[in-house]
Write an enzyme that holds these catalytic residues in place. Structure first.
Site, PDB file in Angstrom:
ATOM      1  N   LYS A   1      10.867   5.367  -7.944  1.00 56.37           N
ATOM      2  CA  LYS A   1      10.346   4.149  -8.575  1.00 56.37           C
ATOM      3  C   LYS A   1      10.784   4.048 -10.039  1.00 56.37           C
ATOM      4  CE  LYS A   1       8.149   2.472  -4.970  1.00 56.37           C
ATOM      5  NZ  LYS A   1       8.582   1.223  -4.306  1.00 56.37           N
TER       6      LYS A   1
ATOM      7  N   TYR B   1       8.818  10.211  -4.833  1.00 51.20           N
ATOM      8  CA  TYR B   1       8.359   8.811  -4.940  1.00 51.20           C
ATOM      9  C   TYR B   1       8.448   8.344  -6.395  1.00 51.20           C
ATOM     10  CZ  TYR B   1       5.382   4.713  -4.139  1.00 51.20           C
ATOM     11  OH  TYR B   1       4.888   3.431  -4.060  1.00 51.20           O
TER      12      TYR B   1
HETATM   13  P1  NAP Z   1       3.352  -0.146   4.096  1.00 44.03           P
HETATM   14  O1  NAP Z   1       1.982  -0.624   4.355  1.00 44.03           O
HETATM   15  O2  NAP Z   1       3.736   1.201   4.591  1.00 44.03           O
HETATM   16  O3  NAP Z   1       4.416  -1.217   4.595  1.00 44.03           O
HETATM   17  C1  NAP Z   1       5.771  -0.995   4.302  1.00 44.03           C
HETATM   18  C2  NAP Z   1       6.651  -1.916   5.106  1.00 44.03           C
HETATM   19  O4  NAP Z   1       8.010  -1.576   4.787  1.00 44.03           O
HETATM   20  C3  NAP Z   1       6.470  -1.724   6.607  1.00 44.03           C
HETATM   21  O5  NAP Z   1       6.609  -2.944   7.272  1.00 44.03           O
HETATM   22  C4  NAP Z   1       7.602  -0.778   6.948  1.00 44.03           C
HETATM   23  O6  NAP Z   1       8.048  -0.874   8.285  1.00 44.03           O
HETATM   24  C5  NAP Z   1       8.689  -1.258   6.007  1.00 44.03           C
HETATM   25  N1  NAP Z   1       9.679  -0.207   5.833  1.00 44.03           N
HETATM   26  C6  NAP Z   1       9.463   1.054   5.397  1.00 44.03           C
HETATM   27  N2  NAP Z   1      10.585   1.773   5.498  1.00 44.03           N
HETATM   28  C7  NAP Z   1      11.526   0.950   6.026  1.00 44.03           C
HETATM   29  C8  NAP Z   1      12.879   1.127   6.395  1.00 44.03           C
HETATM   30  N3  NAP Z   1      13.501   2.290   6.289  1.00 44.03           N
HETATM   31  N4  NAP Z   1      13.546   0.063   6.909  1.00 44.03           N
HETATM   32  C9  NAP Z   1      12.930  -1.121   7.065  1.00 44.03           C
HETATM   33  N5  NAP Z   1      11.653  -1.342   6.750  1.00 44.03           N
HETATM   34  C10 NAP Z   1      10.953  -0.318   6.238  1.00 44.03           C
HETATM   35  O7  NAP Z   1       3.605  -0.097   2.511  1.00 44.03           O
HETATM   36  P2  NAP Z   1       2.976  -1.021   1.361  1.00 44.03           P
HETATM   37  O8  NAP Z   1       1.798  -0.308   0.830  1.00 44.03           O
HETATM   38  O9  NAP Z   1       2.866  -2.430   1.795  1.00 44.03           O
HETATM   39  O10 NAP Z   1       4.139  -0.857   0.276  1.00 44.03           O
HETATM   40  C11 NAP Z   1       5.084  -1.889  -0.001  1.00 44.03           C
HETATM   41  C12 NAP Z   1       5.774  -1.554  -1.315  1.00 44.03           C
HETATM   42  O11 NAP Z   1       4.791  -1.448  -2.347  1.00 44.03           O
HETATM   43  C13 NAP Z   1       6.503  -0.215  -1.296  1.00 44.03           C
HETATM   44  O12 NAP Z   1       7.708  -0.314  -2.013  1.00 44.03           O
HETATM   45  C14 NAP Z   1       5.547   0.719  -2.006  1.00 44.03           C
HETATM   46  O13 NAP Z   1       6.194   1.811  -2.597  1.00 44.03           O
HETATM   47  C15 NAP Z   1       4.950  -0.226  -3.028  1.00 44.03           C
HETATM   48  N6  NAP Z   1       3.648   0.216  -3.539  1.00 44.03           N
HETATM   49  C16 NAP Z   1       2.605   0.429  -2.681  1.00 44.03           C
HETATM   50  C17 NAP Z   1       1.385   0.884  -3.191  1.00 44.03           C
HETATM   51  C18 NAP Z   1       0.200   1.140  -2.307  1.00 44.03           C
HETATM   52  O14 NAP Z   1      -0.747   1.788  -2.783  1.00 44.03           O
HETATM   53  N7  NAP Z   1       0.162   0.659  -1.090  1.00 44.03           N
HETATM   54  C19 NAP Z   1       1.253   1.076  -4.578  1.00 44.03           C
HETATM   55  C20 NAP Z   1       2.335   0.841  -5.406  1.00 44.03           C
HETATM   56  C21 NAP Z   1       3.532   0.406  -4.874  1.00 44.03           C
HETATM   57  P3  NAP Z   1       7.586   0.250   9.385  1.00 44.03           P
HETATM   58  O15 NAP Z   1       6.100   0.351   9.274  1.00 44.03           O
HETATM   59  O16 NAP Z   1       8.058  -0.353  10.647  1.00 44.03           O
HETATM   60  O17 NAP Z   1       8.286   1.510   8.992  1.00 44.03           O
END
Ligand code: NAP
Length: 243
Positions: free
Chosen positions: A152, A148
């Site tokens: 990033k 991860y």
């Molecule tokens: P999340 O709750 O898991 O939601 C991610 C979304 O992306 C879901 O709708 C998922 O669809 C979709 N997705 C994942 N893999 C995919 C694929 N192969 N093809 C198409 N769609 C896909 O994640 P989040 O926390 O909102 O994270 C969003 C972004 O923020 C990510 O890049 C993550 O690395 C970044 N981020 C998150 C955090 C945190 O703590 N949450 C912190 C820093 C950065 P499905 O569920 O249908 O797979």
């Protein structure tokens, strides 16, 4: 300030849940026509019922599917590369699947979609704005996050090269770098209070984020109010990275 995106088409990846969904809803509220890409059709159907967006179902871990989704989206003025996954494995046990899948979604898909969208922007000659959703994990090493963190860090530097090469076309490219955000992913990785406590103690503001914290930063960077902000990686982290 009154951010408006009337007349603009915005492509948001990973718009089915969490941060991406929040961004899609906000951009729509601010007047953009949203094209939402995600993996689970039911999530897209629910989003479309809420904001009347266009939807494209695709698994972005597949390179052709990622390029195809971007092509299907057509002319795009604003791009948010948000889709991401976190497969938590200690480095010594890191699997080939975990490494490949993480890089494919978090880095390769953003590069391929960015390329297709930016080619269209260059062709139309009206500029554009791109935000990549990175993480504090691009700059801080976190246990179990080798793939991860690497994905990033790659995304941050991809952002800089895109900024360098696309700037002359008036296409601005930036990244946001959130701390733990309470989404399905955030809950999965940090939901255990015992695991969360040491992370929380390293955040000067003493709290995790919510999806709107990231969505507001993304909307600002996409907007003309950020007209001279280009190539930055903006922490949205309650101060985590100062420590
Ligand atoms: P999340 O709750 O898991 O939601 C991610 C979304 O992306 C879901 O709708 C998922 O669809 C979709 N997705 C994942 N893999 C995919 C694929 N192969 N093809 C198409 N769609 C896909 O994640 P989040 O926390 O909102 O994270 C969003 C972004 O923020 C990510 O890049 C993550 O690395 C970044 N981020 C998150 C955090 C945190 O703590 N949450 C912190 C820093 C950065 P499905 O569920 O249908 O797979």
């Amino acid at each position: 300030m009154n951010i408006r995106f009337d007349g603009k088409r915005a492509l948001v990846t990973g718009a089915g849940k969490g941060i991406g969904r929040e961004i899609a809803v906000l951009l729509s509220q601010l007047g953009a026509s949203v094209v939402a890409v995600s993996r689970t059709q039911a999530d897209l159907d629910a989003l479309r019922a809420e904001i009347a967006c266009e939807t494209i179902q695709a698994d972005l871990s597949d390179a052709q599917a990622a390029q195809g989704a971007a092509e299907q989206a057509g002319a795009i003025d604003l791009l948010v590369n948000n889709a991401g996954i976190a497969i938590i494995e200690p480095f010594l046990e890191m699997s080939l699947h975990g490494l490949d899948e993480t890089l494919a979604v978090n880095l390769r898909a953003a590069a391929l979609i960015g390329q297709v969208v930016a080619r269209g922007m260059v062709q139309r000659g009206k500029g554009g704005s791109i935000v990549n959703v990175s993480s504090q994990a691009s700059m801080a090493a976190l246990h179990g996050h080798a793939a991860y963190c690497a994905s990033k860090s790659g995304l941050d530097h991809l952002t800089r090269v895109m900024a360098l090469e696309l700037g002359p076309h008036q296409i601005r490219v930036n990244a946001v770098n959130p701390t733990v955000i309470l989404t399905p992913m955030g809950e999965k990785v940090w939901g255990d209070p015992e695991k969360a406590a040491p992370m929380l103690s390293r955040i000067p503001l003493g709290r995790f984020g919510k999806p709107h914290h990231v969505a507001h930063a993304v909307a600002y960077l996409l907007s003309d109010y950020a007209d001279l902000i280009h190539g930055v990686t903006l922490p949205v982290d309650g101060g985590f990275l100062v420590g």
